[in-house]
Write an enzyme that holds these catalytic residues in place. Structure first.
Site, PDB file in Angstrom:
ATOM      1  N   ASP A   1      -3.257  56.455  29.417  1.00  0.00           N
ATOM      2  CA  ASP A   1      -4.469  56.120  30.148  1.00  0.00           C
ATOM      3  C   ASP A   1      -4.038  55.156  31.253  1.00  0.00           C
ATOM      4  O   ASP A   1      -2.978  54.541  31.188  1.00  0.00           O
ATOM      5  CB  ASP A   1      -5.504  55.450  29.224  1.00  0.00           C
ATOM      6  CG  ASP A   1      -6.919  55.492  29.788  1.00  0.00           C
ATOM      7  OD1 ASP A   1      -7.710  56.352  29.361  1.00  0.00           O
ATOM      8  OD2 ASP A   1      -7.235  54.662  30.679  1.00  0.00           O
TER       9      ASP A   1
ATOM     10  N   ARG B   1     -20.946  44.931  37.045  1.00  0.00           N
ATOM     11  CA  ARG B   1     -19.709  44.933  36.242  1.00  0.00           C
ATOM     12  C   ARG B   1     -18.680  43.953  36.814  1.00  0.00           C
ATOM     13  O   ARG B   1     -18.026  43.231  36.075  1.00  0.00           O
ATOM     14  CB  ARG B   1     -19.113  46.329  36.213  1.00  0.00           C
ATOM     15  CG  ARG B   1     -19.720  47.211  35.149  1.00  0.00           C
ATOM     16  CD  ARG B   1     -18.713  48.255  34.799  1.00  0.00           C
ATOM     17  NE  ARG B   1     -19.032  48.997  33.605  1.00  0.00           N
ATOM     18  CZ  ARG B   1     -18.241  49.938  33.137  1.00  0.00           C
ATOM     19  NH1 ARG B   1     -17.118  50.238  33.726  1.00  0.00           N
ATOM     20  NH2 ARG B   1     -18.556  50.588  32.050  1.00  0.00           N
TER      21      ARG B   1
HETATM   22  C1  LIG Z   1     -14.603  58.966  29.577  1.00  0.00           C
HETATM   23  S1  LIG Z   1     -12.980  58.512  29.069  1.00  0.00           S
HETATM   24  C2  LIG Z   1     -12.442  60.024  28.320  1.00  0.00           C
HETATM   25  C3  LIG Z   1     -11.734  59.790  27.006  1.00  0.00           C
HETATM   26  C4  LIG Z   1     -11.340  61.064  26.260  1.00  0.00           C
HETATM   27  N1  LIG Z   1     -10.448  61.887  27.039  1.00  0.00           N
HETATM   28  C5  LIG Z   1     -12.565  61.857  25.855  1.00  0.00           C
HETATM   29  O1  LIG Z   1     -12.798  62.937  26.410  1.00  0.00           O
HETATM   30  O2  LIG Z   1     -13.304  61.416  24.973  1.00  0.00           O
HETATM   31  C6  LIG Z   1     -12.142  58.532  30.656  1.00  0.00           C
HETATM   32  C7  LIG Z   1     -10.810  57.782  30.646  1.00  0.00           C
HETATM   33  O3  LIG Z   1     -10.104  58.129  31.830  1.00  0.00           O
HETATM   34  C8  LIG Z   1      -9.351  57.010  32.239  1.00  0.00           C
HETATM   35  N2  LIG Z   1      -8.990  57.176  33.665  1.00  0.00           N
HETATM   36  C9  LIG Z   1      -9.787  57.074  34.759  1.00  0.00           C
HETATM   37  N3  LIG Z   1      -9.071  57.289  35.869  1.00  0.00           N
HETATM   38  C10 LIG Z   1      -7.800  57.554  35.477  1.00  0.00           C
HETATM   39  C11 LIG Z   1      -6.599  57.858  36.162  1.00  0.00           C
HETATM   40  N4  LIG Z   1      -6.561  57.934  37.506  1.00  0.00           N
HETATM   41  N5  LIG Z   1      -5.474  58.046  35.435  1.00  0.00           N
HETATM   42  C12 LIG Z   1      -5.496  57.978  34.078  1.00  0.00           C
HETATM   43  N6  LIG Z   1      -6.599  57.687  33.371  1.00  0.00           N
HETATM   44  C13 LIG Z   1      -7.744  57.475  34.063  1.00  0.00           C
HETATM   45  C14 LIG Z   1     -10.285  55.840  31.972  1.00  0.00           C
HETATM   46  O4  LIG Z   1      -9.569  54.624  31.867  1.00  0.00           O
HETATM   47  C15 LIG Z   1     -10.963  56.265  30.673  1.00  0.00           C
HETATM   48  O5  LIG Z   1     -10.338  55.686  29.558  1.00  0.00           O
END
Ligand SMILES: C[S@@+](CC[C@H](N)C(=O)[O-])C[C@H]1O[C@@H](n2cnc3c(N)ncnc32)[C@H](O)[C@@H]1O
Length: 274
Positions: free
Chosen positions: A145, A44
């Protein structure tokens, strides 16, 4: 390798480049990257190395540490943004049941890791189908996010039509417009719905900038990547902005067992503030 040992080795300055990446990711996101993910992470990041004309992960770590790379750009390469409309549909049913009893007036709902927006739009679509006063009730719908790139997609609210498959025809008619010409095959969330949601960048690992009461929090499919210490901190901070009876939704493989005593489980991955 545990995060603690990664930090220890980092301090000893005898550290491999992948461990430096692990440390930087943990520092900025609380995400713990396991050794098994090594090849995946390398591949990546290699695209970014080419863009920056850097030769190694180590040079890239220097670049990140110098502050030249935004945290969002760095972390977007290692986070998973997978999401879809009405993921874990029972959460949206529970949301509507809860709000039908308590009313929408003045409520604050927060999608705290909203990725490309499918989660907050699913909330908005559910509310619009059920309530007539969504735009007049003083309801606030926050969506945040860590990753600026996914937030831009979310704000824009344009999706391939196929992604809207879980959205019913009547919901689509109410909330979406179909693309024409170059946008054939795409749909866009209608402007009042896009405007209903306040999108902004929030890193869950940093001290919360939201201080007002949040009646309902969606924190789904994000803490799964965090260590226990970070989970405890995050749910402690959520407990401070929620009051008794408020709701918290987490992801299908997540749990608050041994993480927070401020919440009681009232359904499948649904919690109520004590
Ligand atoms: C797998 S997605 C989940 C999206 C949605 N909540 C769902 O359940 O379908 C995880 C998201 O968490 C965000 N993320 C990861 N670490 C984070 C952090 N420390 N603070 C805020 N967002 C974070 C990522 O950028 C990503 O968009």
């Amino acid at each position: 390798m545990s995060t603690n040992s990664a930090l220890h080795k980092y301090a000893s300055s005898d550290i491999g480049e992948f461990e430096r990446i692990q440390h930087l990711v943990y520092k900025h996101t609380a995400i713990v990257i396991s050794e098994e993910k090594k090849d995946f992470i390398r591949s990546r990041i290699s695209k970014r190395l080419r863009e920056l004309e850097l030769d190694s992960l180590s040079e890239y770590c220097d670049y990140v540490e110098s502050g030249k790379e935004s945290v969002s750009t760095f972390t977007s390469q290692v986070t998973t943004n997978h999401t879809h409309f009405f993921r874990e549909r029972h959460h949206f049913d529970a949301l509507i049941t809860h709000l039908s009893q308590s009313g929408l007036s003045g409520k604050v709902i927060w999608s705290s890791a909203c990725s490309t927006g499918e989660e907050p739009y699913s909330i908005a679509i559910s509310l619009l189908e059920q309530f007539d006063d969504v735009f007049t009730s003083g309801l606030k719908l926050l969506a945040t996010d860590l990753d600026e790139k996914v937030l831009d997609i979310a704000r824009n609210g344009v999706y391939d039509a196929g992604r809207l498959e879980p959205v019913s025809i009547s919901q689509k008619q109410q909330c979406c417009v179909r693309g024409v010409g170059e946008s054939t095959g795409k749909v866009r969330m209608k402007k009042p719905i896009r405007d209903l949601i306040e999108f902004s960048a929030v890193n869950l690992v940093e001290p919360l900038t939201i201080s007002k009461r949040v009646n309902i929090i969606f924190c789904r499919n994000v803490i799964i990547y965090f260590d226990r210490k970070s989970k405890i901190k995050i749910f402690d901070s959520f407990a401070k902005i929620q009051e008794s009876g408020d709701l918290l939704f987490i992801g299908h493989s997540e749990s608050l067992n041994d993480i927070s005593s401020s919440y009681s489980c009232i359904g499948n991955t649904i919690y109520r503030r004590n």
